[in-house]
Design an enzyme around this catalytic site. Structure first.
Site, PDB file in Angstrom:
ATOM      1  N   ASP A  62      -7.325 -41.693 -34.509  1.00  0.00           N
ATOM      2  CA  ASP A  62      -7.306 -42.918 -33.928  1.00  0.00           C
ATOM      3  C   ASP A  62      -6.091 -42.898 -32.738  1.00  0.00           C
ATOM      4  OD1 ASP A  62      -5.084 -43.418 -35.458  1.00  0.00           O
ATOM      5  OD2 ASP A  62      -5.978 -45.724 -35.873  1.00  0.00           O
ATOM      6  N   SER A  63      -5.231 -42.004 -32.911  1.00  0.00           N
ATOM      7  CA  SER A  63      -4.435 -41.492 -31.852  1.00  0.00           C
ATOM      8  C   SER A  63      -4.779 -41.299 -30.476  1.00  0.00           C
ATOM      9  CB  SER A  63      -3.470 -40.242 -32.195  1.00  0.00           C
ATOM     10  OG  SER A  63      -4.345 -39.192 -32.616  1.00  0.00           O
ATOM     11  N   ASP A 101     -11.132 -41.055 -38.260  1.00  0.00           N
ATOM     12  CA  ASP A 101     -10.135 -42.265 -38.791  1.00  0.00           C
ATOM     13  C   ASP A 101     -10.801 -43.837 -38.830  1.00  0.00           C
ATOM     14  OD1 ASP A 101      -7.553 -41.340 -39.355  1.00  0.00           O
ATOM     15  OD2 ASP A 101      -6.681 -41.672 -37.547  1.00  0.00           O
ATOM     16  N   LYS A 131     -10.616 -41.382 -42.937  1.00  0.00           N
ATOM     17  CA  LYS A 131      -9.156 -41.273 -43.096  1.00  0.00           C
ATOM     18  C   LYS A 131      -8.683 -42.944 -43.043  1.00  0.00           C
ATOM     19  CE  LYS A 131      -5.510 -39.871 -40.842  1.00  0.00           C
ATOM     20  NZ  LYS A 131      -5.063 -41.277 -40.284  1.00  0.00           N
ATOM     21  N   GLU A 133      -5.457 -45.950 -43.477  1.00  0.00           N
ATOM     22  CA  GLU A 133      -4.056 -45.826 -43.693  1.00  0.00           C
ATOM     23  C   GLU A 133      -3.668 -47.025 -44.851  1.00  0.00           C
ATOM     24  OE1 GLU A 133      -2.087 -46.862 -39.998  1.00  0.00           O
ATOM     25  OE2 GLU A 133      -2.889 -45.042 -38.941  1.00  0.00           O
ATOM     26  N   GLU A 200       2.922 -38.943 -43.065  1.00  0.00           N
ATOM     27  CA  GLU A 200       3.325 -39.063 -42.031  1.00  0.00           C
ATOM     28  C   GLU A 200       4.925 -39.477 -41.930  1.00  0.00           C
ATOM     29  OE1 GLU A 200       0.984 -40.583 -38.960  1.00  0.00           O
ATOM     30  OE2 GLU A 200       2.560 -40.613 -37.197  1.00  0.00           O
TER      31      GLU A 200
HETATM   32  O1  KIV Z   1      -4.345 -40.599 -35.585  1.00  0.00           O
HETATM   33  C1  KIV Z   1      -3.866 -39.451 -35.670  1.00  0.00           C
HETATM   34  O2  KIV Z   1      -4.000 -38.689 -34.894  1.00  0.00           O
HETATM   35  C2  KIV Z   1      -3.546 -39.301 -37.287  1.00  0.00           C
HETATM   36  C3  KIV Z   1      -2.546 -38.185 -37.583  1.00  0.00           C
HETATM   37  C4  KIV Z   1      -2.219 -37.860 -39.018  1.00  0.00           C
HETATM   38  C5  KIV Z   1      -2.246 -37.140 -36.686  1.00  0.00           C
HETATM   39  O3  KIV Z   1      -3.794 -39.971 -37.980  1.00  0.00           O
END
Ligand code: KIV
Length: 285
Positions: A62-63, A101, A131, A133, A200
């Site tokens: 999500d970056s 993400d 993924k 968080e 991270e």
């Molecule tokens: O959003 C992202 O790019 C990440 C990373 C672990 C690089 O979560």
């Protein structure tokens, strides 16, 4: 799934059989304490094509909110954005496992909301994993997804979606209480069934201890060389931005290369040095 590759002669996607068998979540899980896992972010088809031969895991992070859309954080990123970019990355890859993400707001309400969002991601993109968080607070959700056939990568330590609560992007775990909390978070989501865990922005000691104490491979970003693998934002390590965070090593200088190419093009257009006869159609050519 990966039934599309890009016909480079036309720059268009064309259906074709997958030339290699993709890495799976169990295959990544089996890399615990073995050959380091190579992971990078990818948001577009062409970048996925270029990275795929070198990577075990491509993360549609999500970056992309900041990197692609110029947003101030990952908070405004939507499920629609993640699905569109996830599908592009799957179309551009055939070897790496693609994980997408889960964006802020698409899973935190509870396991059912998380399942709906994760199922949509897998259906619309063809990716093999998601993924999310969070630590202890997310453990029940991780277990719910995993029991229903959705492979999950956990993400603890510095969790960018919590930027408003954390008050910034500083590395975490400098004091004992926070270090203990991060280790508890790592164990909680790993025990809940994650097949890999992103660590991270944490003190090295925490990364080493977490890697030693969880069953799944850890993938570090600003963590430690002792993690079971490493991930970086591709545009950071390629040198696309002027600012390089401390934990990033620049392996390229894309910003300079793009700037130089654009400057050369602009000069050629202004002096009418481009196009030449080579780039111009005539009835006899
Ligand atoms: O959003 C992202 O790019 C990440 C990373 C672990 C690089 O979560």
């Amino acid at each position: 799934m990966s039934t599309y590759t890009i016909d480079t002669a036309t720059s268009r996607a064309t259906p074709s059989p997958a030339p290699m068998k993709r890495l799976t979540a169990p295959a990544i899980m089996a890399r615990k304490s073995g050959e380091p896992i190579v992971a990078l972010t990818a948001y577009t088809m062409r970048m996925a094509q270029l990275l795929d031969p070198h990577c075990d895991l491509l993360l549609v992070g999500d970056s992309l909110g900041q990197v692609i859309y110029g947003l101030p954080s990952t908070i405004p990123v939507s499920l629609e954005m993640m699905c569109a970019h996830g599908a592009a990355v799957v179309r551009g890859s055939w070897h790496a496992l693609v994980a997408v993400d889960m964006p802020f707001g698409s899973y935190e309400e509870g396991p059912e909301q998380a399942f709906r969002s994760a199922a949509r991601i897998l259906k619309e993109t063809g990716a093999a994993a998601v993924k999310l968080e969070g630590g202890e607070a997310m453990a029940a959700t991780v277990a719910f997804l995993v029991r229903r056939g959705i492979p999950v990568i956990g993400h603890v330590g510095l969790t960018p979606q919590a930027v408003n609560a954390l008050g910034g992007y500083r590395a975490r775990g400098r004091d004992e209480a926070e270090a203990k909390k991060i280790l508890g978070d790592a164990r909680a989501v790993a025990d809940a069934g994650c097949f890999a865990l992103v660590l991270e922005g944490v003190m090295e000691e925490i990364a080493v201890e977490a890697t030693r104490s969880v069953a799944c491979p850890t993938i570090g970003i600003g963590a430690s060389v002792e993690c079971d693998g490493q991930i970086l934002v591709t545009e950071d390590m390629m040198g696309l931005f002027e600012r390089t965070p401390r934990f990033v090593k620049r392996f390229g200088d894309l910003a300079a290369e793009i700037g130089a190419a654009a400057a050369a093009y602009a000069a050629d257009v202004r002096t009418r040095a481009f196009p030449t006869s080579e780039q111009t159609y005539q009835p006899w050519t």
